[in-house]
Design a protein around this motif. Structure first.
Motif, mmCIF file in Angstrom:
data_model
loop_
_atom_site.group_PDB
_atom_site.id
_atom_site.type_symbol
_atom_site.label_atom_id
_atom_site.label_comp_id
_atom_site.label_asym_id
_atom_site.label_seq_id
_atom_site.Cartn_x
_atom_site.Cartn_y
_atom_site.Cartn_z
ATOM 1 N N PRO A 1 0.799 -1.233 0.000
ATOM 2 C CA PRO A 1 0.000 0.000 0.000
ATOM 3 C C PRO A 1 0.825 1.273 0.000
ATOM 4 O O PRO A 1 0.462 2.250 -0.663
ATOM 5 C CB PRO A 1 -0.832 -0.125 1.285
ATOM 6 C CG PRO A 1 -0.905 -1.599 1.541
ATOM 7 C CD PRO A 1 0.411 -2.148 1.082
ATOM 8 N N ALA A 2 1.934 1.285 0.750
ATOM 9 C CA ALA A 2 2.756 2.496 0.800
ATOM 10 C C ALA A 2 3.339 2.806 -0.567
ATOM 11 O O ALA A 2 3.349 3.963 -1.004
ATOM 12 C CB ALA A 2 3.872 2.335 1.834
ATOM 13 N N GLN A 3 3.825 1.795 -1.247
ATOM 14 C CA GLN A 3 4.371 2.017 -2.581
ATOM 15 C C GLN A 3 3.304 2.555 -3.526
ATOM 16 O O GLN A 3 3.547 3.502 -4.291
ATOM 17 C CB GLN A 3 4.961 0.725 -3.148
ATOM 18 C CG GLN A 3 5.658 0.912 -4.487
ATOM 19 C CD GLN A 3 6.014 -0.399 -5.136
ATOM 20 O OE1 GLN A 3 5.137 -1.194 -5.449
ATOM 21 N NE2 GLN A 3 7.308 -0.640 -5.307
ATOM 22 N N VAL B 1 3.427 6.194 -5.373
ATOM 23 C CA VAL B 1 3.360 6.362 -6.836
ATOM 24 C C VAL B 1 2.387 7.487 -7.170
ATOM 25 O O VAL B 1 2.685 8.380 -7.977
ATOM 26 C CB VAL B 1 2.938 5.047 -7.515
ATOM 27 C CG1 VAL B 1 2.559 5.298 -8.976
ATOM 28 C CG2 VAL B 1 4.062 4.022 -7.436
ATOM 29 N N ARG B 2 1.218 7.424 -6.559
ATOM 30 C CA ARG B 2 0.210 8.455 -6.811
ATOM 31 C C ARG B 2 0.697 9.817 -6.338
ATOM 32 O O ARG B 2 0.541 10.836 -7.033
ATOM 33 C CB ARG B 2 -1.086 8.073 -6.104
ATOM 34 C CG ARG B 2 -2.192 9.108 -6.236
ATOM 35 C CD ARG B 2 -3.396 8.716 -5.405
ATOM 36 N NE ARG B 2 -4.360 9.798 -5.319
ATOM 37 C CZ ARG B 2 -5.344 9.864 -4.448
ATOM 38 N NH1 ARG B 2 -5.525 8.862 -3.583
ATOM 39 N NH2 ARG B 2 -6.178 10.887 -4.425
ATOM 40 N N ALA C 1 1.464 13.297 -8.610
ATOM 41 C CA ALA C 1 0.784 14.552 -8.311
ATOM 42 C C ALA C 1 1.775 15.640 -7.920
ATOM 43 O O ALA C 1 1.641 16.801 -8.331
ATOM 44 C CB ALA C 1 -0.241 14.342 -7.190
ATOM 45 N N PHE C 2 2.784 15.269 -7.145
ATOM 46 C CA PHE C 2 3.730 16.287 -6.694
ATOM 47 C C PHE C 2 4.620 16.750 -7.839
ATOM 48 O O PHE C 2 5.110 17.886 -7.817
ATOM 49 C CB PHE C 2 4.586 15.777 -5.529
ATOM 50 C CG PHE C 2 5.137 16.892 -4.690
ATOM 51 C CD1 PHE C 2 4.347 17.505 -3.724
ATOM 52 C CD2 PHE C 2 6.430 17.357 -4.876
ATOM 53 C CE1 PHE C 2 4.843 18.555 -2.972
ATOM 54 C CE2 PHE C 2 6.929 18.402 -4.125
ATOM 55 C CZ PHE C 2 6.130 19.009 -3.158
ATOM 56 N N GLU C 3 4.825 15.912 -8.848
ATOM 57 C CA GLU C 3 5.568 16.361 -10.016
ATOM 58 C C GLU C 3 4.844 17.523 -10.690
ATOM 59 O O GLU C 3 5.487 18.478 -11.152
ATOM 60 C CB GLU C 3 5.752 15.203 -11.001
ATOM 61 C CG GLU C 3 6.453 15.585 -12.301
ATOM 62 C CD GLU C 3 7.878 16.081 -12.105
ATOM 63 O OE1 GLU C 3 8.423 16.670 -13.059
ATOM 64 O OE2 GLU C 3 8.458 15.898 -11.009
ATOM 65 N N ARG C 4 3.526 17.482 -10.728
ATOM 66 C CA ARG C 4 2.774 18.602 -11.291
ATOM 67 C C ARG C 4 2.917 19.850 -10.417
ATOM 68 O O ARG C 4 3.007 20.978 -10.940
ATOM 69 C CB ARG C 4 1.302 18.215 -11.455
ATOM 70 C CG ARG C 4 1.082 17.205 -12.567
ATOM 71 C CD ARG C 4 -0.395 17.046 -12.907
ATOM 72 N NE ARG C 4 -1.097 16.232 -11.942
ATOM 73 C CZ ARG C 4 -1.138 14.900 -11.970
ATOM 74 N NH1 ARG C 4 -0.496 14.232 -12.917
ATOM 75 N NH2 ARG C 4 -1.819 14.221 -11.063
ATOM 76 N N GLU C 5 2.942 19.658 -9.103
ATOM 77 C CA GLU C 5 3.171 20.791 -8.209
ATOM 78 C C GLU C 5 4.573 21.366 -8.427
ATOM 79 O O GLU C 5 4.774 22.587 -8.403
ATOM 80 C CB GLU C 5 3.014 20.358 -6.750
ATOM 81 C CG GLU C 5 1.616 19.927 -6.380
ATOM 82 C CD GLU C 5 0.615 21.059 -6.490
ATOM 83 O OE1 GLU C 5 0.859 22.151 -5.939
ATOM 84 O OE2 GLU C 5 -0.432 20.858 -7.148
ATOM 85 N N ARG C 6 5.533 20.485 -8.639
ATOM 86 C CA ARG C 6 6.913 20.924 -8.862
ATOM 87 C C ARG C 6 7.024 21.742 -10.152
ATOM 88 O O ARG C 6 7.686 22.788 -10.188
ATOM 89 C CB ARG C 6 7.841 19.717 -8.914
ATOM 90 C CG ARG C 6 9.312 20.079 -9.099
ATOM 91 C CD ARG C 6 10.188 18.857 -9.203
ATOM 92 N NE ARG C 6 10.192 18.118 -7.952
ATOM 93 C CZ ARG C 6 9.627 16.949 -7.764
ATOM 94 N NH1 ARG C 6 8.982 16.360 -8.758
ATOM 95 N NH2 ARG C 6 9.695 16.351 -6.603
ATOM 96 N N LEU C 7 6.390 21.280 -11.208
ATOM 97 C CA LEU C 7 6.430 22.015 -12.473
ATOM 98 C C LEU C 7 5.776 23.391 -12.317
ATOM 99 O O LEU C 7 6.249 24.381 -12.894
ATOM 100 C CB LEU C 7 5.739 21.207 -13.568
ATOM 101 C CG LEU C 7 6.448 19.914 -13.991
ATOM 102 C CD1 LEU C 7 5.586 19.130 -14.970
ATOM 103 C CD2 LEU C 7 7.814 20.218 -14.592
ATOM 104 N N TYR C 8 4.706 23.442 -11.579
ATOM 105 C CA TYR C 8 4.045 24.714 -11.271
ATOM 106 C C TYR C 8 4.998 25.634 -10.523
ATOM 107 O O TYR C 8 5.136 26.826 -10.851
ATOM 108 C CB TYR C 8 2.791 24.405 -10.458
ATOM 109 C CG TYR C 8 1.978 25.565 -9.973
ATOM 110 C CD1 TYR C 8 1.806 26.726 -10.732
ATOM 111 C CD2 TYR C 8 1.318 25.485 -8.742
ATOM 112 C CE1 TYR C 8 1.008 27.773 -10.272
ATOM 113 C CE2 TYR C 8 0.517 26.515 -8.282
ATOM 114 C CZ TYR C 8 0.369 27.662 -9.047
ATOM 115 O OH TYR C 8 -0.414 28.685 -8.591
ATOM 116 N N LEU C 9 5.676 25.096 -9.532
ATOM 117 C CA LEU C 9 6.620 25.875 -8.736
ATOM 118 C C LEU C 9 7.766 26.394 -9.596
ATOM 119 O O LEU C 9 8.183 27.563 -9.468
ATOM 120 C CB LEU C 9 7.146 25.019 -7.582
ATOM 121 C CG LEU C 9 8.165 25.629 -6.624
ATOM 122 C CD1 LEU C 9 7.643 26.928 -6.017
ATOM 123 C CD2 LEU C 9 8.518 24.626 -5.530
#
Length: 223
Positions: free
Chosen positions: A77-79, A83-84, A88-96
């Motif tokens: 479950p943690a993995q 992954v999810r 999602a955080f990659e999109r936040e990173r690109l925004y940043l």
């Protein structure tokens, strides 16, 4: 499910106590973050620009904390949750990163060398948390980052309005998924302690960043 930030954590399960910790000790409780979100004076543009640049220095690199935690996560479950969260955080990173380019250069501030040393130490601390071999520690740090990102996102969206960038819709894992993954993974006293440690240390780094931003604003004479 909202967590009462004044509730006794000892009476909660590990997952609910973890979210209560974020509410009590996270960025949303930092006075300087609130000041940045509400800032409207003549110094507001450079203070907001400074915050975007320093946030990018800590959380704009790839792989970040969540990706590093995912690299070492066993199947389960943690993995799946990581992954999810990483996607999602990659999109936040690109925004940043887009915001960092749009707000202009980092404001000139006394003590630049000390700032860079502090940021380097914070990035190193996050890497240690992400790569911890203690079961629950990396998950604690990653889930704390996701939970603590919501008030930070308000600041990013404020910066986006200033520079005319459209803010993408957030897609980070919700509170229910955080509760579920913690309940499935942290089922021993040792893993619960590691979860708490990872979360506390992650929140400490974010609070330290806003302490640094506040000190930099004071050094520029913005207060």
């Amino acid at each position: 499910m909202a967590i009462n930030q004044f509730v006794d954590r000892k009476a909660l399960g590990a997952a609910e106590a973890h979210l209560a910790r974020v509410a009590d000790e996270g960025s949303g409780r930092h006075a300087h973050l609130a000041a940045l979100i509400e800032a409207s004076g003549p110094n507001a543009p450079r203070d907001v620009a400074d915050s975007v640049h320093l946030l990018c220095s800590i959380h704009g690199h790839h792989p970040g904390l969540i990706e590093q935690a995912l690299e070492l996560a066993p199947k389960g479950p943690a993995q799946s949750w990581l992954v999810r969260a990483a996607d999602a955080f990659e999109r936040e990173r690109l925004y940043l990163v887009r915001l960092t380019a749009a707000v202009g250069p980092i404001p000139s501030t006394p003590g630049a060398a000390e700032t860079e040393n502090t940021l380097l130490a914070q990035r190193h601390a996050l890497e240690i948390l992400a790569r911890s071999e203690r079961r629950g520690c990396a998950l604690g740090a990653a889930t704390a980052l996701v939970s603590d990102w919501w008030p930070i996102r308000r600041l990013l969206d404020r910066a986006a309005i200033r520079v005319g960038i459209e803010a993408p819709a957030p897609s980070l894992p919700d509170e229910a998924s955080i509760l579920a993954v913690i309940e499935s993974e942290c089922d021993t006293p040792a893993s619960e302690r590691a979860l708490g440690f990872g979360g506390e240390q992650m929140l400490l780094q974010n609070r330290g960043l806003f302490d640094l931003l506040e000190a930099r604003a004071a050094a520029r004479g913005d207060y």
